[in-house]
Write a protein that holds these residues in place. Structure first.
Motif, mmCIF file in Angstrom:
data_model
loop_
_atom_site.group_PDB
_atom_site.id
_atom_site.type_symbol
_atom_site.label_atom_id
_atom_site.label_comp_id
_atom_site.label_asym_id
_atom_site.label_seq_id
_atom_site.Cartn_x
_atom_site.Cartn_y
_atom_site.Cartn_z
ATOM 1 N N LEU A 130 41.559 -52.300 103.384
ATOM 2 C CA LEU A 130 42.603 -52.859 102.521
ATOM 3 C C LEU A 130 42.811 -54.341 102.827
ATOM 4 O O LEU A 130 42.930 -55.169 101.912
ATOM 5 N N GLN A 131 42.836 -54.680 104.124
ATOM 6 C CA GLN A 131 43.008 -56.089 104.508
ATOM 7 C C GLN A 131 41.848 -56.939 103.986
ATOM 8 O O GLN A 131 42.069 -58.054 103.494
ATOM 9 N N ASP A 132 40.636 -56.412 104.095
ATOM 10 C CA ASP A 132 39.462 -57.165 103.611
ATOM 11 C C ASP A 132 39.546 -57.399 102.106
ATOM 12 O O ASP A 132 39.205 -58.487 101.616
ATOM 13 N N ALA A 133 40.019 -56.375 101.372
ATOM 14 C CA ALA A 133 40.127 -56.501 99.915
ATOM 15 C C ALA A 133 41.183 -57.555 99.547
ATOM 16 O O ALA A 133 40.966 -58.379 98.645
ATOM 17 N N ILE A 134 42.320 -57.529 100.259
ATOM 18 C CA ILE A 134 43.384 -58.509 99.986
ATOM 19 C C ILE A 134 42.900 -59.910 100.325
ATOM 20 O O ILE A 134 43.136 -60.874 99.577
ATOM 21 N N LEU A 135 42.205 -60.028 101.459
ATOM 22 C CA LEU A 135 41.694 -61.331 101.889
ATOM 23 C C LEU A 135 40.686 -61.875 100.880
ATOM 24 O O LEU A 135 40.670 -63.076 100.579
ATOM 25 N N GLN A 136 39.856 -60.985 100.350
ATOM 26 C CA GLN A 136 38.864 -61.388 99.347
ATOM 27 C C GLN A 136 39.547 -61.927 98.095
ATOM 28 O O GLN A 136 39.156 -62.966 97.543
ATOM 29 N N ASP A 137 40.608 -61.218 97.661
ATOM 30 C CA ASP A 137 41.375 -61.691 96.489
ATOM 31 C C ASP A 137 42.000 -63.059 96.762
ATOM 32 O O ASP A 137 42.018 -63.938 95.883
ATOM 33 N N LEU A 138 42.525 -63.228 97.960
ATOM 34 C CA LEU A 138 43.180 -64.484 98.328
ATOM 35 C C LEU A 138 42.198 -65.644 98.272
ATOM 36 O O LEU A 138 42.508 -66.722 97.731
ATOM 37 N N GLN A 139 40.983 -65.427 98.801
ATOM 38 C CA GLN A 139 39.988 -66.501 98.876
ATOM 39 C C GLN A 139 39.353 -66.802 97.521
ATOM 40 O O GLN A 139 38.876 -67.899 97.292
ATOM 41 N N THR A 140 39.373 -65.798 96.630
ATOM 42 C CA THR A 140 38.749 -66.020 95.320
ATOM 43 C C THR A 140 39.713 -66.599 94.289
ATOM 44 O O THR A 140 39.345 -67.484 93.512
ATOM 45 N N LYS A 141 40.969 -66.122 94.316
ATOM 46 C CA LYS A 141 41.907 -66.482 93.239
ATOM 47 C C LYS A 141 42.833 -67.652 93.584
ATOM 48 O O LYS A 141 43.380 -68.284 92.679
ATOM 49 N N TYR A 142 43.034 -67.922 94.868
ATOM 50 C CA TYR A 142 44.090 -68.879 95.225
ATOM 51 C C TYR A 142 43.598 -70.003 96.138
ATOM 52 O O TYR A 142 44.296 -70.435 97.043
ATOM 53 N N THR A 143 42.392 -70.494 95.865
ATOM 54 C CA THR A 143 41.884 -71.606 96.673
ATOM 55 C C THR A 143 42.600 -72.921 96.345
ATOM 56 O O THR A 143 42.497 -73.888 97.095
ATOM 57 N N GLU A 144 43.324 -72.968 95.223
ATOM 58 C CA GLU A 144 44.065 -74.173 94.849
ATOM 59 C C GLU A 144 45.498 -74.155 95.377
ATOM 60 O O GLU A 144 46.311 -74.983 94.970
ATOM 61 N N ASP A 145 45.782 -73.214 96.251
ATOM 62 C CA ASP A 145 47.122 -73.110 96.836
ATOM 63 C C ASP A 145 47.052 -73.452 98.326
ATOM 64 O O ASP A 145 46.247 -72.888 99.066
ATOM 65 N N ALA A 146 47.900 -74.383 98.764
ATOM 66 C CA ALA A 146 47.883 -74.820 100.171
ATOM 67 C C ALA A 146 48.195 -73.681 101.121
ATOM 68 O O ALA A 146 47.706 -73.655 102.257
#
Length: 595
Positions: A255-271
């Motif tokens: 679950l953590q890996d899936a959330i981390l993957q979403d974070l790195q793919t969708k929110y790279t423009e967020d500090a």
């Protein structure tokens, strides 16, 4: 009404008889309880009822319960609870229901009922109280969360907690906190099932047809909550908050890996994404051999911090914004503040921090509050030239900020700058007049120590004509003080006379002149009366203390007590609102010699 109250008292008789029979209360105490209960019952049945009466009734009954508990422990008697405590608990719940039905909007009253149910094991009642509360206050997400937690922790019912969270999401479909707690609840439920499965396996019990669902055990329900939450609520910070909750549990790696993957793919423009990814590097595993010595541990920490900085640098290449620099500077400041005995690590942290601050400033993306940290570090390390340079740079970057100018000017005064006069004028020109008072105060302090009396007086004269009332009043008070300090009573009085017709006025301006007059060997009562009269002309409608001080002055050795009556009459005529009552009370105390 009397018949109803008599009936209520008679309903108590069985429990009171049991209390007396088993030796928990004496006959005299039982009679006292009946008398007190009768008085409380009458208050609850008046035509106009008060919340305080209900609270007093409940508190009295709870005190009786506490006393019974202590006496049971004292005589080691633990029987007949159904005959003694249960009727009292039932009665308290009944009074709470009446109170909450009457004052539905008082959430604190509901909380008191919930706390009582938890303490005295009324778990069946607890769910009903929460149900009634949520029917009246469905607009408060915190109450839904509290009810669901109660079902999970007190009632041990994950199904009821889930049902409450789903109902809460109908009312609050975009509430972050509800989703976070729902997500946490599903993970707690999965963890509880995993523990049960482990205990059953250790006991080698035959479960028959019952099986633990692998999907539920692995946290799939929490994954469903996560997917629904991220469809409704966008933003890296929310995703990170869910990831931190998942990280608490040791079975959620997928679950953590899936959330981390979403974070790195969708929110790279967020500090916030880059900040989180960088700080994760601090938690990376270290080599065991190096951790045996202080130097080895410091070397390992330095490597981790360097990896964090590399992530920040990578983020800056694609996201060169103020929030990104703020995260980077904040991280470097945190690491700089951490204590270490290894000087090499300390120096490295300071060098990195100063470099990042300089680069953020060069990009014009350094937040205002970080200039203060920058100055403190430079001055503490003895870099006066660097401190002066940063102080000037801060005022150029935030030229309209009174706080930045004040900080920079204080620093430059401390460093002995020769150009302070011009800088003060520049500061007052750039800063909004309504925010300029701290700058005037600072300039006066500097002028008193560094400039001639003529220059200081010229400064006061400029301040007196300021369009901002606060500045003009402050300058009057400071000018009067300075005149008394440098030229004595005559100059102070001359200054006062030159200003006592020029508004705006402050009470302190008049009271300071009164104090100066009273400090003289032979104070003139005519002057004191003039000062008081002028002060009362401005503040007589709202300042009762001023009238009282005037009366005390007339009662003193230099005054005329026969004037007090006239002053009292004028005070009663001029004062408004609550000031009249305060004045009457204080005047009475003065007459009786209590003040």
């Amino acid at each position: 009404m009397a018949e109803l109250i008599q009936q209520r008292i008679e309903e108590r008789i069985p429990e009171l008889e049991h209390l007396e029979r088993v030796g928990l209360f004496t006959q005299k105490e039982v009679k006292s309880i009946i008398k007190r209960a009768t008085a409380l019952e009458y208050k609850l049945h008046r035509l106009i009822i008060n919340k305080e009466d209900f609270i007093a009734y409940i508190q009295y009954e709870i005190n009786v319960l506490e006393l019974i508990k202590k006496r049971r422990a004292h005589i080691h008697y633990q029987f007949k609870r159904e005959e003694i405590e249960f009727p009292i608990i039932h009665r308290i719940n009944s009074v709470f229901r009446r109170a909450t039905n009457k004052w539905k909007s008082d959430v604190q009253l509901w909380f008191s009922h919930i706390a009582f149910c938890k303490k005295w094991a009324s778990k069946g009642q607890l769910s009903r109280v929460f149900s009634s509360l949520l029917a009246i206050h469905p607009d408060k997400p915190a109450l839904w969360i509290m009810a669901a937690k109660s079902e999970l922790e007190d009632m041990d019912s994950s199904e009821s907690a889930r049902h409450l969270f789903l109902r809460a999401l109908r009312f609050h479909p975009d509430d972050k906190k509800v989703y976070q707690e729902y997500f946490r609840m599903e993970l707690l439920h999965a963890e509880k099932l995993r523990k049960q499965q482990k205990e059953l396996e250790m006991a080698e019990m035959d479960l028959g047809e019952y099986e633990f669902s692998p999907e539920i055990l692995s946290g799939k329900l929490a994954d469903v909550v996560y997917r629904n939450a991220t469809e409704k609520i966008q933003g890296a910070e929310f995703i990170i908050s869910l990831l931190k909750i998942a990280a608490i549990f040791d079975f959620t790696k997928e679950l953590q890996d899936a959330i981390l993957q979403d974070l790195q793919t969708k929110y790279t423009e967020d500090a916030a994404t880059w900040d989180f990814m960088a700080r994760r590097e601090l938690e990376a595993p270290a080599a065991g051999e190096e951790l045996q010595t202080a130097k080895g541990r410091a070397s390992d920490i330095a490597r981790r911090e360097e990896r964090c900085c590399q992530v920040y640098e990578e983020g800056l290449t694609s996201l060169n914004t103020e929030p990104m620099w703020t995260c980077y500077v904040s991280f470097c400041l945190e690491r700089h503040k951490r204590k270490t005995n290894v000087q090499e690590l300390k120096d490295k942290r300071q060098e990195k921090l100063l470099g990042v601050l300089q680069r953020a400033h060069d990009s014009s993306l350094l937040k205002e509050n970080y200039y203060k940290n920058w100055l403190q570090i430079l001055l503490s390390s003895g870099d006066a030239e660097g401190g002066a340079r940063v102080a000037v740079a801060a005022t150029q970057r935030y030229s309209q900020s009174a706080a930045t100018w004040s900080l920079s000017l204080q620093t430059l005064i401390q460093l002995g700058s020769d150009d302070m006069g011009r800088l003060f004028q520049e500061a007052i020109t750039h800063v909004h007049p309504k925010e300029s008072l701290p700058l005037w105060q600072l300039q006066v302090q500097w002028s008193l120590t560094k400039q001639s009396p003529q220059e200081t007086e010229a400064l006061f004269q400029r301040g007196l004509v300021s369009a901002v009332a606060a500045v003009a009043m402050e300058m009057k008070e400071s000018y009067l003080d300075w005149s008394y300090t440098t030229g004595g009573y005559k100059k102070a009085r001359k200054t006062f006379i030159s200003l006592h017709e020029n508004r705006p006025f402050s009470k302190a301006f008049f009271t300071r002149m009164i104090q100066i007059e009273k400090e003289q060997e032979t104070p003139k009562m005519s002057n004191l009366r003039d000062y008081y009269e002028r002060a009362l002309r401005e503040f007589g409608t709202s300042d009762d203390d001023l009238w009282l001080e005037y009366i005390k002055e007339e009662l003193g050795p230099n005054g005329q007590p026969e004037n007090c009556g006239k002053i009292h009459w004028r005070a009663m005529k001029f004062l408004e609102g609550e000031c009249v009552e305060r004045f009457v009370s204080k005047y009475t105390l003065l007459q009786t010699g209590h003040i």
